[in-house]
Design an enzyme around this catalytic site. Sequence first.
Site, PDB file in Angstrom:
ATOM      1  NE  ARG A 190      -4.674   0.611  13.627  1.00 27.68           N
ATOM      2  CZ  ARG A 190      -4.087   0.808  12.450  1.00 27.68           C
ATOM      3  NH1 ARG A 190      -2.774   0.847  12.362  1.00 27.68           N
ATOM      4  NH2 ARG A 190      -4.821   0.974  11.362  1.00 27.68           N
ATOM      5  NE  ARG A 219       6.337   6.455   0.526  1.00 20.55           N
ATOM      6  CZ  ARG A 219       5.533   6.293   1.578  1.00 20.55           C
ATOM      7  NH1 ARG A 219       4.401   5.615   1.439  1.00 20.55           N
ATOM      8  NH2 ARG A 219       5.842   6.788   2.760  1.00 20.55           N
ATOM      9  CE  LYS A 224      -2.803   0.627   3.716  1.00 17.58           C
ATOM     10  NZ  LYS A 224      -2.876   1.995   4.263  1.00 17.58           N
ATOM     11  CB  SER A 225       3.890   2.265   1.910  1.00 21.54           C
ATOM     12  OG  SER A 225       3.389   2.276   3.218  1.00 21.54           O
ATOM     13  CD  GLN A 261       1.047   8.535   7.037  1.00 18.71           C
ATOM     14  OE1 GLN A 261       0.527   9.391   7.735  1.00 18.71           O
ATOM     15  NE2 GLN A 261       0.454   7.386   6.772  1.00 18.71           N
ATOM     16  NE  ARG A 268      -4.681   8.587  11.246  1.00 21.40           N
ATOM     17  CZ  ARG A 268      -4.056   7.766  10.410  1.00 21.40           C
ATOM     18  NH1 ARG A 268      -4.699   7.275   9.377  1.00 21.40           N
ATOM     19  NH2 ARG A 268      -2.801   7.453  10.606  1.00 21.40           N
ATOM     20  CG  ASP A 306       1.063   0.223   9.788  1.00 23.21           C
ATOM     21  OD1 ASP A 306       0.703   1.090  10.616  1.00 23.21           O
ATOM     22  OD2 ASP A 306       1.429   0.502   8.639  1.00 23.21           O
TER      23      ASP A 306
HETATM   24  C1  S3P Z   1       2.945   4.937   6.205  1.00 23.17           C
HETATM   25  C2  S3P Z   1       3.586   5.322   7.357  1.00 23.17           C
HETATM   26  C3  S3P Z   1       3.120   4.939   8.708  1.00 23.17           C
HETATM   27  C4  S3P Z   1       2.162   3.767   8.655  1.00 23.17           C
HETATM   28  C5  S3P Z   1       1.104   3.928   7.596  1.00 23.17           C
HETATM   29  C6  S3P Z   1       1.752   4.069   6.232  1.00 23.17           C
HETATM   30  C7  S3P Z   1       3.484   5.398   4.910  1.00 23.17           C
HETATM   31  O1  S3P Z   1       2.460   6.041   9.278  1.00 23.17           O
HETATM   32  O2  S3P Z   1       1.547   3.580   9.917  1.00 23.17           O
HETATM   33  O3  S3P Z   1       0.248   2.810   7.595  1.00 23.17           O
HETATM   34  O4  S3P Z   1       3.077   4.870   3.852  1.00 23.17           O
HETATM   35  O5  S3P Z   1       4.335   6.291   4.914  1.00 23.17           O
HETATM   36  P1  S3P Z   1       3.271   7.199  10.061  1.00 23.17           P
HETATM   37  O6  S3P Z   1       4.156   7.878   9.090  1.00 23.17           O
HETATM   38  O7  S3P Z   1       2.209   8.136  10.571  1.00 23.17           O
HETATM   39  O8  S3P Z   1       3.987   6.501  11.152  1.00 23.17           O
END
Ligand code: S3P
Length: 429
Positions: free
Chosen positions: A344, A26, A21-22, A167, A122, A313
Amino acid sequence: MNIVVEPARALIGHVTVPGDKSVSHRAVLLGAIADGETEIAGFGRAGDTDSTISAVRALGVEVDERDVDQLTVRGVGLRGLRPPDGPIDCGNAGTLMRLLAGILAGQEGRFELVGDESLSRRPMDRVADPLRKMRARIETTDGHAPVVVEGGPLKGIRYELPVASAQVKSATLLAGLFAEGRTTVVEPIATRDHTELMLVAAGVGVDRRAHNVTVEGIERLELGRVDVPGDFSSAAPLIVAACLVPGSQLYVHNVGVNPTRTGLLDVLERMRARVTVFNRRRLGGEPVADIEARSSSLVATSIDPGEVPRLVDELPLVALAAGMARGQTVVRGAQELRVKETDRLESVKELLRPLGIRMTTSEDGLRVAGVPSRPKGGGVAHAGGDHRLAILGAVAGLVSREGVRIEGAEAAAISFPGFFELLESVSKR
Ligand code: S3P
């Protein structure tokens, strides 16, 4: 939607999981501001990544969906995004809202980012702060979405991350591509580096040191092709389930094993889990492997703050595993779990309570008193719109004695559509 997951006798088989997913977020976001077409193979199709496709389309980018996991993104160039008439809906996706804020800070025009109820709770000042230091004009709503970005000239900064967040790091670096001079992000604890790897693949100069990353303003980038590995965070529930259900032997193939993501493997190793990583190779810029997980007798461990970003996660799954391990497991430095899709720390405690798993929480962590046998199970797990909770509830059902009913099970599709079907296909009863 409610789903009952019955106890499994064993988990046996070979599976693959959706694309990371990350990396998928991107690839679409960078593809949108690239020159020319970007082919994305192995795209992780899910609720969150669909939000990213819709967002870039709203900004005037064409995305051709050749198949569920094959996309072509027709880039409009670094400064080619156009403000839509209305707000851009980021759905449930925090990664989308935060990374896009960084990109939009360098565009021309006014952009409004909105999200669903969970995303609107958030924290967004964490990205607004560094972007404002770069002279971006960005307004949050009491620190939350809606977020309004008015693009304009940016200036490079040196920014030390107050929270370990990939992020925030990524949003700052992406804004840095549009800025005059150098932008350096200092991170006391390393977080996932998919943005850095993809920028390098796109021909951008990225200076990486032990605790900081630097980019400079650029004129163009070109991705060409992105091969997305399977999502380690989606493989994780399968790996943990196979460790916990007696008689299991499960293979997950083609999983991304970027070391900034695989803290769970180190934790499981300390817990004496029988997990093997083999067939290590590279796919694009990312390391990939196959993983075998077998049923194991686990022992407790402790997890320190420095380790948390590498398994942030996966901590809900660690809590369940700890509940079935011999001894007391302690997690510290996990305060970020309180600002995920749900809090969580509290929601995992609530979910595991009906199974008889005794967990206590503190401001920044948790403590689990493990009992090395199947938890009694039964009861209801409320996903509360949180995909990782819906998935945790399912793993809890498999390992329990009486099964678990998951309320709001559809949340799993935010990261892993088809999760319940896949689980069923490898569950022996
Ligand atoms: C992610 C970074 C993480 C993660 C999220 C995806 C990303 O969050 O928990 O599921 O794709 O950069 P944080 O950057 O808030 O830790």
